[in-house]
Scaffold this motif. Structure first.
Motif, PDB file in Angstrom:
ATOM      1  N   TYR A  30       0.840  -1.212   0.000  1.00 35.27           N
ATOM      2  CA  TYR A  30       0.000   0.000   0.000  1.00 35.27           C
ATOM      3  C   TYR A  30       0.869   1.254   0.000  1.00 35.27           C
ATOM      4  O   TYR A  30       0.608   2.207  -0.748  1.00 35.27           O
ATOM      5  CB  TYR A  30      -0.921  -0.007   1.217  1.00 35.27           C
ATOM      6  CG  TYR A  30      -1.501   1.343   1.538  1.00 35.27           C
ATOM      7  CD1 TYR A  30      -2.553   1.875   0.801  1.00 35.27           C
ATOM      8  CD2 TYR A  30      -0.969   2.102   2.581  1.00 35.27           C
ATOM      9  CE1 TYR A  30      -3.057   3.126   1.100  1.00 35.27           C
ATOM     10  CE2 TYR A  30      -1.478   3.355   2.885  1.00 35.27           C
ATOM     11  CZ  TYR A  30      -2.523   3.860   2.144  1.00 35.27           C
ATOM     12  OH  TYR A  30      -3.027   5.103   2.433  1.00 35.27           O
ATOM     13  N   VAL A  31       1.919   1.295   0.839  1.00 36.18           N
ATOM     14  CA  VAL A  31       2.769   2.477   0.936  1.00 36.18           C
ATOM     15  C   VAL A  31       3.452   2.764  -0.399  1.00 36.18           C
ATOM     16  O   VAL A  31       3.463   3.905  -0.875  1.00 36.18           O
ATOM     17  CB  VAL A  31       3.818   2.287   2.052  1.00 36.18           C
ATOM     18  CG1 VAL A  31       4.855   3.385   1.999  1.00 36.18           C
ATOM     19  CG2 VAL A  31       3.142   2.275   3.409  1.00 36.18           C
ATOM     20  N   PHE A  32       4.004   1.728  -1.022  1.00 40.76           N
ATOM     21  CA  PHE A  32       4.730   1.947  -2.279  1.00 40.76           C
ATOM     22  C   PHE A  32       3.773   2.309  -3.410  1.00 40.76           C
ATOM     23  O   PHE A  32       4.090   3.173  -4.234  1.00 40.76           O
ATOM     24  CB  PHE A  32       5.540   0.700  -2.636  1.00 40.76           C
ATOM     25  CG  PHE A  32       6.889   0.663  -2.004  1.00 40.76           C
ATOM     26  CD1 PHE A  32       8.026   0.904  -2.746  1.00 40.76           C
ATOM     27  CD2 PHE A  32       7.036   0.420  -0.649  1.00 40.76           C
ATOM     28  CE1 PHE A  32       9.284   0.875  -2.160  1.00 40.76           C
ATOM     29  CE2 PHE A  32       8.269   0.393  -0.047  1.00 40.76           C
ATOM     30  CZ  PHE A  32       9.409   0.627  -0.799  1.00 40.76           C
ATOM     31  N   ASN A  33       2.602   1.690  -3.481  1.00 43.87           N
ATOM     32  CA  ASN A  33       1.670   1.962  -4.582  1.00 43.87           C
ATOM     33  C   ASN A  33       0.953   3.299  -4.416  1.00 43.87           C
ATOM     34  O   ASN A  33       0.919   4.127  -5.339  1.00 43.87           O
ATOM     35  CB  ASN A  33       0.645   0.831  -4.694  1.00 43.87           C
ATOM     36  CG  ASN A  33       1.253  -0.437  -5.246  1.00 43.87           C
ATOM     37  OD1 ASN A  33       2.341  -0.420  -5.812  1.00 43.87           O
ATOM     38  ND2 ASN A  33       0.586  -1.551  -5.072  1.00 43.87           N
ATOM     39  N   ASP A  34       0.352   3.535  -3.234  1.00 44.77           N
ATOM     40  CA  ASP A  34      -0.521   4.695  -3.055  1.00 44.77           C
ATOM     41  C   ASP A  34       0.197   5.925  -2.536  1.00 44.77           C
ATOM     42  O   ASP A  34      -0.229   7.047  -2.819  1.00 44.77           O
ATOM     43  CB  ASP A  34      -1.666   4.337  -2.089  1.00 44.77           C
ATOM     44  CG  ASP A  34      -2.580   3.254  -2.648  1.00 44.77           C
ATOM     45  OD1 ASP A  34      -2.423   2.937  -3.840  1.00 44.77           O
ATOM     46  OD2 ASP A  34      -3.426   2.734  -1.909  1.00 44.77           O
ATOM     47  N   VAL A  35       1.265   5.763  -1.757  1.00 44.90           N
ATOM     48  CA  VAL A  35       1.961   6.916  -1.194  1.00 44.90           C
ATOM     49  C   VAL A  35       3.113   7.370  -2.086  1.00 44.90           C
ATOM     50  O   VAL A  35       3.241   8.550  -2.398  1.00 44.90           O
ATOM     51  CB  VAL A  35       2.476   6.587   0.228  1.00 44.90           C
ATOM     52  CG1 VAL A  35       3.239   7.777   0.801  1.00 44.90           C
ATOM     53  CG2 VAL A  35       1.314   6.225   1.151  1.00 44.90           C
ATOM     54  N   LEU A  36       3.950   6.425  -2.519  1.00 37.59           N
ATOM     55  CA  LEU A  36       5.112   6.776  -3.337  1.00 37.59           C
ATOM     56  C   LEU A  36       4.839   6.733  -4.835  1.00 37.59           C
ATOM     57  O   LEU A  36       5.610   7.281  -5.608  1.00 37.59           O
ATOM     58  CB  LEU A  36       6.273   5.833  -3.005  1.00 37.59           C
ATOM     59  CG  LEU A  36       6.813   5.888  -1.570  1.00 37.59           C
ATOM     60  CD1 LEU A  36       7.905   4.847  -1.386  1.00 37.59           C
ATOM     61  CD2 LEU A  36       7.347   7.269  -1.247  1.00 37.59           C
ATOM     62  N   GLN A  77       8.763   7.897   8.588  1.00 36.03           N
ATOM     63  CA  GLN A  77       7.838   7.172   9.470  1.00 36.03           C
ATOM     64  C   GLN A  77       6.445   7.776   9.479  1.00 36.03           C
ATOM     65  O   GLN A  77       5.460   7.078   9.671  1.00 36.03           O
ATOM     66  CB  GLN A  77       8.407   7.135  10.894  1.00 36.03           C
ATOM     67  CG  GLN A  77       7.732   6.104  11.789  1.00 36.03           C
ATOM     68  CD  GLN A  77       8.664   5.552  12.838  1.00 36.03           C
ATOM     69  OE1 GLN A  77       9.868   5.688  12.716  1.00 36.03           O
ATOM     70  NE2 GLN A  77       8.126   4.946  13.862  1.00 36.03           N
ATOM     71  N   SER A  78       6.328   9.093   9.249  1.00 34.67           N
ATOM     72  CA  SER A  78       5.016   9.732   9.265  1.00 34.67           C
ATOM     73  C   SER A  78       4.152   9.335   8.075  1.00 34.67           C
ATOM     74  O   SER A  78       2.937   9.513   8.109  1.00 34.67           O
ATOM     75  CB  SER A  78       5.189  11.257   9.278  1.00 34.67           C
ATOM     76  OG  SER A  78       5.845  11.695   8.094  1.00 34.67           O
ATOM     77  N   GLY A  83       0.986   0.818  13.072  1.00 28.83           N
ATOM     78  CA  GLY A  83       1.188  -0.599  13.328  1.00 28.83           C
ATOM     79  C   GLY A  83       2.226  -1.258  12.449  1.00 28.83           C
ATOM     80  O   GLY A  83       2.562  -2.423  12.664  1.00 28.83           O
ATOM     81  N   LEU A  84       2.762  -0.543  11.438  1.00 29.89           N
ATOM     82  CA  LEU A  84       3.770  -1.156  10.576  1.00 29.89           C
ATOM     83  C   LEU A  84       5.128  -1.208  11.266  1.00 29.89           C
ATOM     84  O   LEU A  84       5.852  -2.200  11.172  1.00 29.89           O
ATOM     85  CB  LEU A  84       3.881  -0.385   9.257  1.00 29.89           C
ATOM     86  CG  LEU A  84       4.923  -0.896   8.258  1.00 29.89           C
ATOM     87  CD1 LEU A  84       4.686  -2.354   7.916  1.00 29.89           C
ATOM     88  CD2 LEU A  84       4.929  -0.047   7.001  1.00 29.89           C
ATOM     89  N   ILE A  85       5.494  -0.141  11.993  1.00 29.78           N
ATOM     90  CA  ILE A  85       6.757  -0.096  12.710  1.00 29.78           C
ATOM     91  C   ILE A  85       6.541  -0.589  14.131  1.00 29.78           C
ATOM     92  O   ILE A  85       5.532  -0.270  14.764  1.00 29.78           O
ATOM     93  CB  ILE A  85       7.335   1.331  12.725  1.00 29.78           C
ATOM     94  CG1 ILE A  85       7.522   1.826  11.278  1.00 29.78           C
ATOM     95  CG2 ILE A  85       8.674   1.374  13.458  1.00 29.78           C
ATOM     96  CD1 ILE A  85       8.438   0.978  10.443  1.00 29.78           C
ATOM     97  N   GLU A 364       1.499  22.930   8.164  1.00 27.55           N
ATOM     98  CA  GLU A 364       2.674  22.056   8.132  1.00 27.55           C
ATOM     99  C   GLU A 364       2.376  20.757   7.392  1.00 27.55           C
ATOM    100  O   GLU A 364       3.216  20.252   6.639  1.00 27.55           O
ATOM    101  CB  GLU A 364       3.132  21.764   9.562  1.00 27.55           C
ATOM    102  CG  GLU A 364       3.724  22.969  10.269  1.00 27.55           C
ATOM    103  CD  GLU A 364       4.079  22.664  11.712  1.00 27.55           C
ATOM    104  OE1 GLU A 364       3.811  21.515  12.146  1.00 27.55           O
ATOM    105  OE2 GLU A 364       4.614  23.545  12.410  1.00 27.55           O
ATOM    106  N   ARG A 365       1.186  20.207   7.602  1.00 32.25           N
ATOM    107  CA  ARG A 365       0.828  18.973   6.919  1.00 32.25           C
ATOM    108  C   ARG A 365       0.735  19.192   5.406  1.00 32.25           C
ATOM    109  O   ARG A 365       1.226  18.384   4.609  1.00 32.25           O
ATOM    110  CB  ARG A 365      -0.503  18.447   7.450  1.00 32.25           C
ATOM    111  CG  ARG A 365      -0.923  17.104   6.876  1.00 32.25           C
ATOM    112  CD  ARG A 365      -2.253  16.666   7.445  1.00 32.25           C
ATOM    113  NE  ARG A 365      -3.314  17.572   7.081  1.00 32.25           N
ATOM    114  CZ  ARG A 365      -3.961  17.539   5.903  1.00 32.25           C
ATOM    115  NH1 ARG A 365      -3.625  16.621   4.994  1.00 32.25           N
ATOM    116  NH2 ARG A 365      -4.910  18.389   5.636  1.00 32.25           N
TER     117      ARG A 365
END
Length: 409
Positions: A30-36, A77-78, A83-85, A364-365
């Motif tokens: 999910y992180v690699f596909n949708d975030v990055l 990390q943000s 729950g991943l880390i 900031e976000r």
């Protein structure tokens, strides 16, 4: 024989080994596909256990060095789901290289089967290492007993007794661990990570009477809930604590756990459960502004006890809401959650300061999101320019055909 470069991959460490490997793998995809914006599948992710660090590690294979650089330099990390880390750890991310020496084409470890075999061999090595440590410790203990006892006959007998006791103790401990694991493996982890107790409770089948759940935190509140609590106090507490969690960063209210964190439970049958759920839903509907049903959840966790039946712990969880508005409890006050306590109802000066802080957090976000998008677009632009150059060279060799790549940012 010709050689090839090592595959492009990213290393991630300190991953949560409380969860199952398939769950960790899904989060990474999910992180690699949708975030990055890097298209990978579960086949590109290899999860393994780190015995020395007591966590999971992952190797993620990406299409090229551009995406490898994007992931290592951009991911923090943000940007990861909760729950991943592993709790109390920080994300470890680096470039992964499959060895400094050159490898033949047929020996590059790119298939999942070869990686699994390598992990299996590592596990065998670790088991043999632990066995050698145990044998060495027994020999050391035997030598220590020899210096204390004068008679060799008595010494050999005492060594036999010690070995027998040690073996029996190890067997009893092993059987006890197996029994607890067969009952509920997740119960053993609840004592270690107080901040993640609320997340872990979603995966347990039951709790035990007088089980210790740690201490209250900024996102976790305990209420004993005895006597006439459900009739006279429940609605007030739900309105106050849920509005405070909404104005902070989310949280969980556990009813049926005393202030020291020991599980006590509340006697509830199915009819009483339905009434409690209706009361909680009614309070949530009176919070202003409106709280959508998908933001909060209510569940009843069974409590095992040899004396009482139908003991439950009521778990009410509300997620973090990204909004500039403040939530008002049904009683008309605005509350916030700070360091395991409730602050409020807030006065006008406090409300103005809190609104100012929320606006700064929002800016900031948005700034962080824009920087992340700019990095992704820069990498995509670089990738597109490389593809354009290779296409142009092929067309120039075949004729005067031209191609143009236009990227709009």
């Amino acid at each position: 024989m010709s050689t090839v470069a090592a595959p492009c991959a990213v290393f991630m460490g300190n991953l949560n080994n409380v969860r199952r490997k398939c769950e960790v793998c899904s989060m990474i995809v999910y992180v690699f596909n949708d975030v990055l914006g890097i298209n990978i599948t579960k086949d590109n992710v290899n999860i393994s256990s780190s015995y020395h660090c007591n966590c999971f590690t992952a190797t993620i294979f990406v299409p090229n060095e551009i995406y490898q650089k994007l992931a290592v330099q951009t991911l923090n990390q943000s940007m990861l789901p909760s729950g991943l880390i592993k709790e109390g750890r920080k994300l470890r991310i680096d470039y992964f290289r499959a060895g400094h020496e050159k490898q033949n084409v047929g020996t590059v470890l790119t298939s999942a089967a070869e990686i699994n075999n390598q992990n299996f061999n590592d596990e065998i090595k670790m088991i043999n290492y632990k066995k050698k440590r145990r044998r060495k410790k027994k020999r050391t203990d035997g030598q220590g007993n020899t210096s204390l006892v004068q008679s060799p006959v008595i010494n050999s007998a005492s060594q036999g007794i010690n070995k027998h006791q040690s073996t029996s103790n190890e067997e009893e401990l092993s059987e006890g661990i197996k029994t607890d694991a067969s009952n509920n493996a997740n119960l053993l982890e609840l004592h270690n990570n107080a901040d993640s107790i609320a997340d872990q409770l979603d995966n347990v089948d039951y709790l035990k009477k007088n089980q210790q759940l740690g201490n209250e935190t900024r996102k976790l509140e305990f209420k004993r809930g005895g006597g006439s609590y459900l009739k006279n106090i429940l609605k007030t507490d739900v309105g106050t604590y849920m509005s405070a969690f909404l104005n902070s960063s989310g949280g969980t209210l556990l009813i049926g756990v005393d202030d020291e964190g020991f599980v006590q439970g509340i006697s509830l049958d199915h009819k009483a459960e339905d009434k409690v759920r209706r009361d909680i839903d009614g309070v949530m509907r009176r919070i202003e502004p409106a709280v959508l049903p998908n933001i909060y959840s209510v569940s009843f966790i069974p409590v095992q006890d040899k004396i009482q039946c139908n003991l439950k712990v009521i778990k009410i969880t509300v997620g973090a809401v990204k909004t500039k508005m403040l939530y008002e409890s049904p009683g008309g006050g605005v509350f916030i959650r700070r360091d395991g306590s409730i602050q409020g109802p807030l006065k006008t000066k406090d409300l103005q300061e809190l609104c100012h802080m929320k606006l700064e957090e929002e800016f900031e976000r948005k700034e962080a999101d824009l920087k992340k998008q700019i990095k992704i677009l820069e990498c995509q632009l670089e990738d597109a320019s490389l593809g354009h150059n290779s296409t142009s060279s092929v067309h120039s060799a075949n004729g005067n055909r031209k191609s143009t790549v236009c990227v709009v940012i």
